[in-house]
Design a protein around this motif. Structure first.
Motif, PDB file in Angstrom:
ATOM      1  N   GLU A 170       0.833  -1.203   0.000  1.00 28.63           N
ATOM      2  CA  GLU A 170       0.000   0.000   0.000  1.00 28.63           C
ATOM      3  C   GLU A 170       0.867   1.253   0.000  1.00 28.63           C
ATOM      4  O   GLU A 170       0.557   2.233  -0.691  1.00 28.63           O
ATOM      5  CB  GLU A 170      -0.920  -0.001   1.221  1.00 28.63           C
ATOM      6  N   ARG A 171       1.956   1.240   0.750  1.00 26.92           N
ATOM      7  CA  ARG A 171       2.870   2.391   0.780  1.00 26.92           C
ATOM      8  C   ARG A 171       3.495   2.603  -0.589  1.00 26.92           C
ATOM      9  O   ARG A 171       3.607   3.746  -1.055  1.00 26.92           O
ATOM     10  CB  ARG A 171       3.965   2.144   1.827  1.00 26.92           C
ATOM     11  N   PHE A 172       3.872   1.535  -1.239  1.00 29.13           N
ATOM     12  CA  PHE A 172       4.454   1.640  -2.571  1.00 29.13           C
ATOM     13  C   PHE A 172       3.417   2.156  -3.569  1.00 29.13           C
ATOM     14  O   PHE A 172       3.716   3.025  -4.401  1.00 29.13           O
ATOM     15  CB  PHE A 172       4.982   0.275  -3.013  1.00 29.13           C
ATOM     16  N   TYR A 173       2.195   1.660  -3.469  1.00 29.42           N
ATOM     17  CA  TYR A 173       1.130   2.107  -4.371  1.00 29.42           C
ATOM     18  C   TYR A 173       0.894   3.609  -4.236  1.00 29.42           C
ATOM     19  O   TYR A 173       0.801   4.339  -5.238  1.00 29.42           O
ATOM     20  CB  TYR A 173      -0.157   1.333  -4.067  1.00 29.42           C
ATOM     21  N   LYS A 174       0.795   4.098  -3.007  1.00 28.48           N
ATOM     22  CA  LYS A 174       0.546   5.516  -2.794  1.00 28.48           C
ATOM     23  C   LYS A 174       1.708   6.367  -3.303  1.00 28.48           C
ATOM     24  O   LYS A 174       1.497   7.477  -3.810  1.00 28.48           O
ATOM     25  CB  LYS A 174       0.299   5.781  -1.312  1.00 28.48           C
ATOM     26  N   ALA A 175       2.921   5.846  -3.172  1.00 25.31           N
ATOM     27  CA  ALA A 175       4.076   6.572  -3.698  1.00 25.31           C
ATOM     28  C   ALA A 175       4.003   6.681  -5.221  1.00 25.31           C
ATOM     29  O   ALA A 175       4.282   7.742  -5.790  1.00 25.31           O
ATOM     30  CB  ALA A 175       5.363   5.876  -3.280  1.00 25.31           C
ATOM     31  N   CYS A 176       3.622   5.594  -5.884  1.00 25.77           N
ATOM     32  CA  CYS A 176       3.491   5.617  -7.343  1.00 25.77           C
ATOM     33  C   CYS A 176       2.475   6.660  -7.784  1.00 25.77           C
ATOM     34  O   CYS A 176       2.701   7.405  -8.744  1.00 25.77           O
ATOM     35  CB  CYS A 176       3.075   4.236  -7.857  1.00 25.77           C
ATOM     36  N   VAL A 177       1.337   6.707  -7.093  1.00 28.23           N
ATOM     37  CA  VAL A 177       0.303   7.687  -7.424  1.00 28.23           C
ATOM     38  C   VAL A 177       0.826   9.106  -7.205  1.00 28.23           C
ATOM     39  O   VAL A 177       0.652   9.991  -8.049  1.00 28.23           O
ATOM     40  CB  VAL A 177      -0.963   7.440  -6.580  1.00 28.23           C
ATOM     41  N   GLY A 178       1.486   9.334  -6.067  1.00 22.21           N
ATOM     42  CA  GLY A 178       2.003  10.659  -5.779  1.00 22.21           C
ATOM     43  C   GLY A 178       3.045  11.110  -6.783  1.00 22.21           C
ATOM     44  O   GLY A 178       3.050  12.272  -7.220  1.00 22.21           O
ATOM     45  N   TRP A 179       3.933  10.196  -7.169  1.00 19.81           N
ATOM     46  CA  TRP A 179       4.969  10.541  -8.143  1.00 19.81           C
ATOM     47  C   TRP A 179       4.386  10.867  -9.510  1.00 19.81           C
ATOM     48  O   TRP A 179       4.781  11.838 -10.149  1.00 19.81           O
ATOM     49  CB  TRP A 179       5.975   9.402  -8.264  1.00 19.81           C
ATOM     50  N   ILE A 180       3.444  10.054  -9.974  1.00 19.31           N
ATOM     51  CA  ILE A 180       2.933  10.253 -11.330  1.00 19.31           C
ATOM     52  C   ILE A 180       2.090  11.513 -11.406  1.00 19.31           C
ATOM     53  O   ILE A 180       1.982  12.131 -12.472  1.00 19.31           O
ATOM     54  CB  ILE A 180       2.131   9.017 -11.810  1.00 19.31           C
ATOM     55  N   ARG A 181       1.491  11.927 -10.293  1.00 18.34           N
ATOM     56  CA  ARG A 181       0.680  13.140 -10.301  1.00 18.34           C
ATOM     57  C   ARG A 181       1.509  14.390 -10.551  1.00 18.34           C
ATOM     58  O   ARG A 181       1.008  15.371 -11.107  1.00 18.34           O
ATOM     59  CB  ARG A 181      -0.071  13.277  -8.973  1.00 18.34           C
ATOM     60  N   TYR A 182       2.765  14.391 -10.115  1.00 23.03           N
ATOM     61  CA  TYR A 182       3.543  15.604 -10.353  1.00 23.03           C
ATOM     62  C   TYR A 182       4.520  15.468 -11.519  1.00 23.03           C
ATOM     63  O   TYR A 182       5.178  16.441 -11.902  1.00 23.03           O
ATOM     64  CB  TYR A 182       4.224  16.087  -9.070  1.00 23.03           C
ATOM     65  N   LYS A 183       4.590  14.302 -12.134  1.00 25.03           N
ATOM     66  CA  LYS A 183       5.490  14.121 -13.275  1.00 25.03           C
ATOM     67  C   LYS A 183       5.164  15.077 -14.423  1.00 25.03           C
ATOM     68  O   LYS A 183       6.082  15.719 -14.968  1.00 25.03           O
ATOM     69  CB  LYS A 183       5.426  12.659 -13.743  1.00 25.03           C
ATOM     70  N   PRO A 184       3.896  15.228 -14.853  1.00 19.34           N
ATOM     71  CA  PRO A 184       3.627  16.126 -15.986  1.00 19.34           C
ATOM     72  C   PRO A 184       4.083  17.564 -15.747  1.00 19.34           C
ATOM     73  O   PRO A 184       4.728  18.161 -16.614  1.00 19.34           O
ATOM     74  CB  PRO A 184       2.103  16.030 -16.143  1.00 19.34           C
ATOM     75  N   LEU A 185       3.758  18.134 -14.594  1.00 24.10           N
ATOM     76  CA  LEU A 185       4.131  19.524 -14.353  1.00 24.10           C
ATOM     77  C   LEU A 185       5.641  19.685 -14.264  1.00 24.10           C
ATOM     78  O   LEU A 185       6.198  20.663 -14.777  1.00 24.10           O
ATOM     79  CB  LEU A 185       3.471  20.043 -13.074  1.00 24.10           C
ATOM     80  N   TYR A 186       6.326  18.734 -13.659  1.00 25.42           N
ATOM     81  CA  TYR A 186       7.778  18.833 -13.556  1.00 25.42           C
ATOM     82  C   TYR A 186       8.424  18.837 -14.942  1.00 25.42           C
ATOM     83  O   TYR A 186       9.315  19.651 -15.216  1.00 25.42           O
ATOM     84  CB  TYR A 186       8.324  17.689 -12.710  1.00 25.42           C
TER      85      TYR A 186
END
Length: 267
Positions: A170-186
C-alpha cells in the motif's frame, strides 16, 4: 544537525542536508516470470523524477530498501553548492533550512492538488539563489518501520523491507500515485520543448508494465496510476498557471510585509 545548518545558512538562501535509512518507499522486489527486472525498470523510468531513477532504486533495492550514510561526507565536513541541472536545483523537503532574514529571498512551496513534489517545484525557482548541501544526515523512515527511535530504542541493524505485506505494498502504491501526479508539471517546467514526446513515452511505459504489476501484487488498483497520469497531463497547463499565481501572490504578500515593517520602523 541544526548546528551544521546554522553554520552555513548565513551565506545561503537554502541549506539542505543528506538522508539515510528508508529514503524511498520502494521495497525489495523478488522478480519472477510475472514481473521481471526489466519490467520494473520500465515502470521506474515512467515514474522517474529528480529523486526516483533506476540506478539509485536498483542500488537501494539490493540493500533491502536501505540507504546508508556516506562516512566520507561526514569526515570531509564541508558544505557544497548545489548546481542547477535541467533548470532545477535538487533539494529535499526535510533536513532543510530557509534563510528568513530577507523576505525577498524566500519562495513558496507548491504542488499540484493531492500530489507530491513541493520541494521539487521549489527547486525549479532557485536559479539565482544560493543553495548549499551541508554535511548533516537525518534518518528517513519511509515505511514507518522504526516507531520507537525517538524514545531512544536504536536498532543494531536495519531490516530488509520486502513487498510481502499489505502495508508495504500500500505504501508503494501511494508513492506511485504521488509521483505520477507531479510528473507532468515537472517535465512541463524543466523540458517543455520535449513535453509531449516525453508524456507519450510515460504513457507507453505505464500501459506496458502496470498490468504486470497488478498481477504480481494481486491488486488491480495499480491501473489507477495510468488514470492519474492522464488526468494530471490534461490539467498540466492549469497547474502551471496555479504555480505562477502562487508565486505572484507570495511576492505580493512579502512586499506588503516589507512595506509595513518599513513604516513601523519609521514611526
Amino acid at each position: 544537525m541544526l548546528r551544521k545548518h546554522l553554520e552555513h545558512i548565513r551565506n545561503a538562501d537554502i541549506t539542505n542536508g543528506y538522508h539515510c535509512g528508508y529514503i524511498s518507499p520502494i521495497p525489495f522486489i523478488s522478480f519472477n516470470d510475472v514481473l521481471q527486472e526489466k519490467d520494473f525498470r520500465t515502470l521506474i523510468e515512467a515514474l522517474s523524477n529528480d529523486i526516483v531513477n533506476w540506478d539509485t532504486i536498483k542500488t537501494v533495492m539490493k540493500n533491502g530498501g536501505v540507504t546508508y550514510a556516506d562516512t566520507g561526507v561526514l569526515v570531509k565536513d564541508e558544505a557544497e553548492e548545489v548546481p542547477e541541472i535541467n533548470r532545477a536545483k535538487f533539494i529535499s523537503g526535510s533536513n532543510l533550512t530557509l534563510n528568513l532574514t530577507d523576505p525577498d529571498r524566500v519562495l513558496p512551496f507548491y504542488n499540484p492538488p493531492n500530489a507530491r513534489g513541493e520541494d521539487t517545484f521549489l527547486g525549479t525557482c532557485l536559479a539565482d539563489r544560493t543553495v548549499l548541501r551541508v554535511p548533516a544526515y537525518t534518518f528517513h523512515d519511509g515505511f514507518g518501520a522504526y516507531q520507537h527511535l525517538l524514545l531512544g530504542v536504536l536498532p543494531t541493524n536495519l531490516s530488509y523491507i520486502k513487498a510481502d505485506t499489505k502495508q508495504v505494498v500500500e505504501r508503494f502504491y501511494k508513492a506511485c500515485v504521488g509521483w505520477i501526479r507531479y510528473k507532468p508539471l515537472y517535465v512541463y517546467i524543466t523540458d517543455r520543448e520535449n513535453y509531449e514526446e516525453k508524456m507519450a513515452e510515460v504513457r507507453a511505459r505505464l500501459k506496458e508494465t502496470l498490468p504486470k504489476v497488478c498481477r504480481y501484487f494481486g491488486r488491480d488498483d495499480f491501473m489507477n496510476v495510468l488514470e492519474e497520469f492522464e488526468q494530471y497531463h490534461r490539467n498540466v497547463r492549469q497547474h502551471y498557471r496555479d504555480f505562477q499565481d502562487t508565486k505572484a501572490a507570495w511576492r505580493k504578500m512579502t512586499a506588503q510585509l516589507v512595506s509595513r515593517e518599513k513604516r513601523e520602523t519609521a514611526i
